[in-house]
Motif scaffolding. Structure first.
Motif, PDB file in Angstrom:
ATOM      1  N   ARG A 110      14.978  54.306  28.613  1.00 36.33           N
ATOM      2  CA  ARG A 110      14.756  52.945  29.093  1.00 36.33           C
ATOM      3  C   ARG A 110      13.592  52.846  30.092  1.00 36.33           C
ATOM      4  O   ARG A 110      12.849  51.860  30.083  1.00 36.33           O
ATOM      5  CB  ARG A 110      16.029  52.456  29.777  1.00 36.33           C
ATOM      6  N   LEU A 148      20.803  44.144  37.346  1.00 36.96           N
ATOM      7  CA  LEU A 148      21.575  45.096  36.546  1.00 36.96           C
ATOM      8  C   LEU A 148      20.959  46.468  36.702  1.00 36.96           C
ATOM      9  O   LEU A 148      19.756  46.625  36.492  1.00 36.96           O
ATOM     10  CB  LEU A 148      21.525  44.702  35.068  1.00 36.96           C
ATOM     11  N   LYS A 150      20.725  50.024  35.096  1.00 30.94           N
ATOM     12  CA  LYS A 150      20.993  50.606  33.783  1.00 30.94           C
ATOM     13  C   LYS A 150      20.491  52.046  33.759  1.00 30.94           C
ATOM     14  O   LYS A 150      19.349  52.304  34.158  1.00 30.94           O
ATOM     15  CB  LYS A 150      20.246  49.826  32.688  1.00 30.94           C
ATOM     16  N   GLY A 158      26.073  48.056  26.458  1.00 27.36           N
ATOM     17  CA  GLY A 158      26.515  47.669  27.800  1.00 27.36           C
ATOM     18  C   GLY A 158      27.097  48.833  28.612  1.00 27.36           C
ATOM     19  O   GLY A 158      27.464  48.667  29.771  1.00 27.36           O
ATOM     20  N   GLN A 161      25.825  50.561  32.549  1.00 27.36           N
ATOM     21  CA  GLN A 161      25.205  49.407  33.199  1.00 27.36           C
ATOM     22  C   GLN A 161      26.160  48.854  34.247  1.00 27.36           C
ATOM     23  O   GLN A 161      27.363  48.820  34.018  1.00 27.36           O
ATOM     24  CB  GLN A 161      24.947  48.284  32.191  1.00 27.36           C
ATOM     25  N   GLU A 185      17.099  45.893  36.703  1.00 24.72           N
ATOM     26  CA  GLU A 185      16.539  44.697  36.055  1.00 24.72           C
ATOM     27  C   GLU A 185      17.061  43.443  36.728  1.00 24.72           C
ATOM     28  O   GLU A 185      18.276  43.350  36.982  1.00 24.72           O
ATOM     29  CB  GLU A 185      17.046  44.647  34.605  1.00 24.72           C
ATOM     30  N   GLY A 186      16.198  42.492  36.976  1.00 27.23           N
ATOM     31  CA  GLY A 186      16.642  41.204  37.481  1.00 27.23           C
ATOM     32  C   GLY A 186      17.552  40.557  36.445  1.00 27.23           C
ATOM     33  O   GLY A 186      17.319  40.692  35.241  1.00 27.23           O
ATOM     34  N   PHE A 187      18.608  39.902  36.909  1.00 31.22           N
ATOM     35  CA  PHE A 187      19.531  39.244  35.984  1.00 31.22           C
ATOM     36  C   PHE A 187      18.910  37.928  35.528  1.00 31.22           C
ATOM     37  O   PHE A 187      18.560  37.083  36.334  1.00 31.22           O
ATOM     38  CB  PHE A 187      20.877  39.008  36.684  1.00 31.22           C
ATOM     39  N   VAL A 188      18.772  37.818  34.212  1.00 30.04           N
ATOM     40  CA  VAL A 188      18.078  36.651  33.652  1.00 30.04           C
ATOM     41  C   VAL A 188      19.114  35.619  33.205  1.00 30.04           C
ATOM     42  O   VAL A 188      20.133  35.989  32.608  1.00 30.04           O
ATOM     43  CB  VAL A 188      17.236  37.105  32.424  1.00 30.04           C
ATOM     44  N   LEU A 190      20.156  33.586  30.625  1.00 36.80           N
ATOM     45  CA  LEU A 190      19.780  33.574  29.213  1.00 36.80           C
ATOM     46  C   LEU A 190      20.121  32.244  28.557  1.00 36.80           C
ATOM     47  O   LEU A 190      21.245  31.770  28.667  1.00 36.80           O
ATOM     48  CB  LEU A 190      20.524  34.683  28.466  1.00 36.80           C
ATOM     49  N   GLU A 193      19.753  34.858  22.938  1.00 30.08           N
ATOM     50  CA  GLU A 193      19.163  36.162  22.623  1.00 30.08           C
ATOM     51  C   GLU A 193      18.810  36.144  21.145  1.00 30.08           C
ATOM     52  O   GLU A 193      19.569  35.609  20.332  1.00 30.08           O
ATOM     53  CB  GLU A 193      20.153  37.288  22.925  1.00 30.08           C
ATOM     54  N   HIS A 216      26.535  38.029  22.448  1.00 29.02           N
ATOM     55  CA  HIS A 216      27.184  39.268  22.870  1.00 29.02           C
ATOM     56  C   HIS A 216      28.473  38.964  23.610  1.00 29.02           C
ATOM     57  O   HIS A 216      28.610  37.910  24.230  1.00 29.02           O
ATOM     58  CB  HIS A 216      26.257  40.079  23.789  1.00 29.02           C
ATOM     59  N   GLY A 219      28.652  42.843  26.603  1.00 27.44           N
ATOM     60  CA  GLY A 219      27.521  43.745  26.352  1.00 27.44           C
ATOM     61  C   GLY A 219      27.439  44.234  24.916  1.00 27.44           C
ATOM     62  O   GLY A 219      26.519  44.965  24.564  1.00 27.44           O
ATOM     63  N   GLU A 258      14.713  43.397  20.382  1.00 26.31           N
ATOM     64  CA  GLU A 258      15.646  42.402  20.914  1.00 26.31           C
ATOM     65  C   GLU A 258      14.963  41.634  22.039  1.00 26.31           C
ATOM     66  O   GLU A 258      14.312  42.247  22.899  1.00 26.31           O
ATOM     67  CB  GLU A 258      16.882  43.092  21.486  1.00 26.31           C
ATOM     68  N   ASN A 269      13.914  42.624  25.527  1.00 30.73           N
ATOM     69  CA  ASN A 269      15.006  43.378  26.169  1.00 30.73           C
ATOM     70  C   ASN A 269      14.877  44.839  25.791  1.00 30.73           C
ATOM     71  O   ASN A 269      14.671  45.689  26.644  1.00 30.73           O
ATOM     72  CB  ASN A 269      16.365  42.805  25.759  1.00 30.73           C
ATOM     73  N   GLU A 270      14.980  45.136  24.495  1.00 28.32           N
ATOM     74  CA  GLU A 270      14.802  46.542  24.119  1.00 28.32           C
ATOM     75  C   GLU A 270      14.371  46.710  22.673  1.00 28.32           C
ATOM     76  O   GLU A 270      14.438  45.782  21.871  1.00 28.32           O
ATOM     77  CB  GLU A 270      16.038  47.384  24.437  1.00 28.32           C
TER      78      GLU A 270
HETATM   79  P1  AMP Z   1      21.423  46.042  26.731  1.00 31.96           P
HETATM   80  O1  AMP Z   1      22.333  47.182  26.383  1.00 31.96           O
HETATM   81  O2  AMP Z   1      20.465  46.357  27.818  1.00 31.96           O
HETATM   82  O3  AMP Z   1      20.793  45.411  25.538  1.00 31.96           O
HETATM   83  O4  AMP Z   1      22.399  44.911  27.332  1.00 31.96           O
HETATM   84  C1  AMP Z   1      23.478  44.375  26.586  1.00 31.96           C
HETATM   85  C2  AMP Z   1      23.586  42.879  26.834  1.00 31.96           C
HETATM   86  O5  AMP Z   1      23.782  42.607  28.242  1.00 31.96           O
HETATM   87  C3  AMP Z   1      22.325  42.090  26.469  1.00 31.96           C
HETATM   88  O6  AMP Z   1      22.267  41.835  25.099  1.00 31.96           O
HETATM   89  C4  AMP Z   1      22.536  40.839  27.320  1.00 31.96           C
HETATM   90  O7  AMP Z   1      23.512  39.991  26.743  1.00 31.96           O
HETATM   91  C5  AMP Z   1      23.093  41.418  28.615  1.00 31.96           C
HETATM   92  N1  AMP Z   1      21.964  41.732  29.543  1.00 31.96           N
HETATM   93  C6  AMP Z   1      21.302  42.900  29.596  1.00 31.96           C
HETATM   94  N2  AMP Z   1      20.308  42.863  30.501  1.00 31.96           N
HETATM   95  C7  AMP Z   1      20.323  41.628  31.042  1.00 31.96           C
HETATM   96  C8  AMP Z   1      19.540  40.961  32.035  1.00 31.96           C
HETATM   97  N3  AMP Z   1      18.539  41.573  32.683  1.00 31.96           N
HETATM   98  N4  AMP Z   1      19.856  39.674  32.344  1.00 31.96           N
HETATM   99  C9  AMP Z   1      20.891  39.044  31.709  1.00 31.96           C
HETATM  100  N5  AMP Z   1      21.667  39.622  30.763  1.00 31.96           N
HETATM  101  C10 AMP Z   1      21.410  40.888  30.426  1.00 31.96           C
END
Ligand code: AMP
Length: 378
Positions: A110, A148, A150, A158, A161, A185-188, A190, A193, A216, A219, A258, A269-270
């Motif tokens: 990551r 968050l 991670k 998830g 995290q 990561e700053g919490f966005v 959303l 997605e 989701h 997570g 994503e 995101n990733e």
């Molecule tokens: P990830 O494994 O990093 O893809 O995270 C799993 C899920 O958590 C994502 O698909 C989002 O729904 C939520 N998430 C992850 N990072 C963030 C973020 N920085 N801000 C808000 N939601 C997040």
């Protein structure tokens, strides 16, 4: 002269590192097209191993197993991002391997992935790399709260995290993760997605599947809705951004990008260097599905048509459903336009992906309503 290698044709043996559900669906696609498949996975009961012509039950770095795989196969691919880069390099001594070790090495970590995205001008959530507890203060100042934390390696769905609101909480989470490198990561906030699955071949040709809208739960992907309910301009931008990511990585194979949508803007995101859960809708709703595409790109065949034949909603079936009497398959299969896919996993655990179903309907709202109803009934 074209850069394309000579195609590998049906009858040849293909190899895959990893025997989970993605490997299983690759195996089914490949065998359906007349290829033989060899799966390398240490688990005797692996979902892909059950479907393969040959299951090599060994670790991913086992020299003897890698040698057997490489010698027997015309080409080898992977189904998970944590495949050791050294194994891909070793296999490349014997046969065609895609994706390549260099691209996988970036996206399997990551911290590397985030740094690479920023260096290449791709928008992401605000982030900071953290490799010591002392660095958390400055990292939180950069991202703001909530944030968050991670882990950089081996996190998925998830896991690895923690949501943190204060420096104290961030320190506690960092310690809980064993002090390993992390991304903060700053919490966005959303709006939605979305994701794009694509295939890119040796000649740089890229085909993209329609954009999926993903919901989701905890997570873990719960539901994908296709077409995504976003403006055409945003869907187009997601596709072009995904294409640009694949191009800059020099990627060969199937991959997924994503995105978060916040304030009408896309942030990456990733990246997943393999077919993706949010592309499972393609199995029943597209001319070519993501696993056939993985076979095609691996074999140097022309990429298949990714056209959407019907609106579709994909619903994941997690192990939680086996509580209280198990899933009600009869209720699900009573619907002629629902397609069930189970992965052959013996043990159902909470959060474990056991299968999925696709609901097809010319009317996307009706597809979503039926999917929601079945999700409740199951
Ligand atoms: P990830 O494994 O990093 O893809 O995270 C799993 C899920 O958590 C994502 O698909 C989002 O729904 C939520 N998430 C992850 N990072 C963030 C973020 N920085 N801000 C808000 N939601 C997040």
């Amino acid at each position: 002269m074209s850069n394309r290698p000579l195609p590998i044709l049906p009858g040849a043996t293909l190899g895959i590192l990893g025997g989970g559900q993605l490997g299983r669906m690759f195996t089914l696609a490949a065998r359906g097209m007349g290829y033989k498949v060899m799966v390398l996975d240490p688990d005797a009961a692996s979902p892909a191993g059950q479907m393969a012509d040959i299951h090599l039950q060994a670790g991913y770095t086992d020299p003897g197993a890698l040698q057997r795989l490489g010698a027997a196969c015309a080409a080898v691919t992977t189904e998970f991002e944590n495949v050791p880069a050294a194994s891909l390099i070793e296999l490349a001594n014997y046969c065609r391997v895609s994706p390549g070790a260099a691209a996988v090495a970036i996206v399997q970590d990551r911290s590397h992935e985030k740094a690479w995205l920023a260096d290449n001008g791709f928008a992401t959530a605000p982030f900071a790399l953290v490799d010591s507890e002392a660095g958390l203060d400055a990292a939180l100042a950069a991202t703001g709260t909530p944030a968050l934390l991670k882990v950089s390696r081996f996190g998925y769905d998830g896991k690895g995290q923690a949501r943190v609101g204060t420096l104290e909480a961030a320190r506690a989470a960092f310690r809980e993760f064993g002090g390993q490198p992390c991304v903060l990561e700053g919490f966005v906030r959303l709006e939605r997605e979305v994701s794009v699955v694509l295939a890119r071949d040796d000649a740089g040709e890229c085909t993209l599947f329609p954009v999926a809208e993903n919901r989701h739960d905890n997570g873990i992907l719960d539901v994908s809705i296709v077409p995504a309910r976003v403006p055409d301009s945003l869907a187009q931008e997601a596709r072009e951004t995904a294409r640009a990511v694949a191009g800059k990585l020099g990627y060969v194979g199937v991959m997924a990008v994503e995105f978060f949508v916040a304030d009408g803007q896309l942030m990456i995101n990733e990246i997943a260097p393999r077919p993706h859960n949010s592309g499972h809708y393609t199995l029943d709703a597209c001319v070519t599905d993501q696993f056939e595409q993985q076979v095609r790109v691996l074999c140097g065949l022309p990429l298949g048509d990714t056209r959407l034949l019907s609106p579709v909603v994909m619903v994941n079936i997690l192990g939680d459903r086996w509580r209280d009497g198990g899933p009600h398959w009869d209720a699900l299969l009573a619907h002629p336009a629902i397609k069930l896919h189970l992965y052959g996993k013996e043990t159902a655990r909470a959060g474990r992906k056991m299968g999925h179903f696709n609901v097809l309907d010319a009317d996307p709202d009706r597809a979503l309503q039926l999917a929601e109803r079945m999700r409740g009934v199951l």
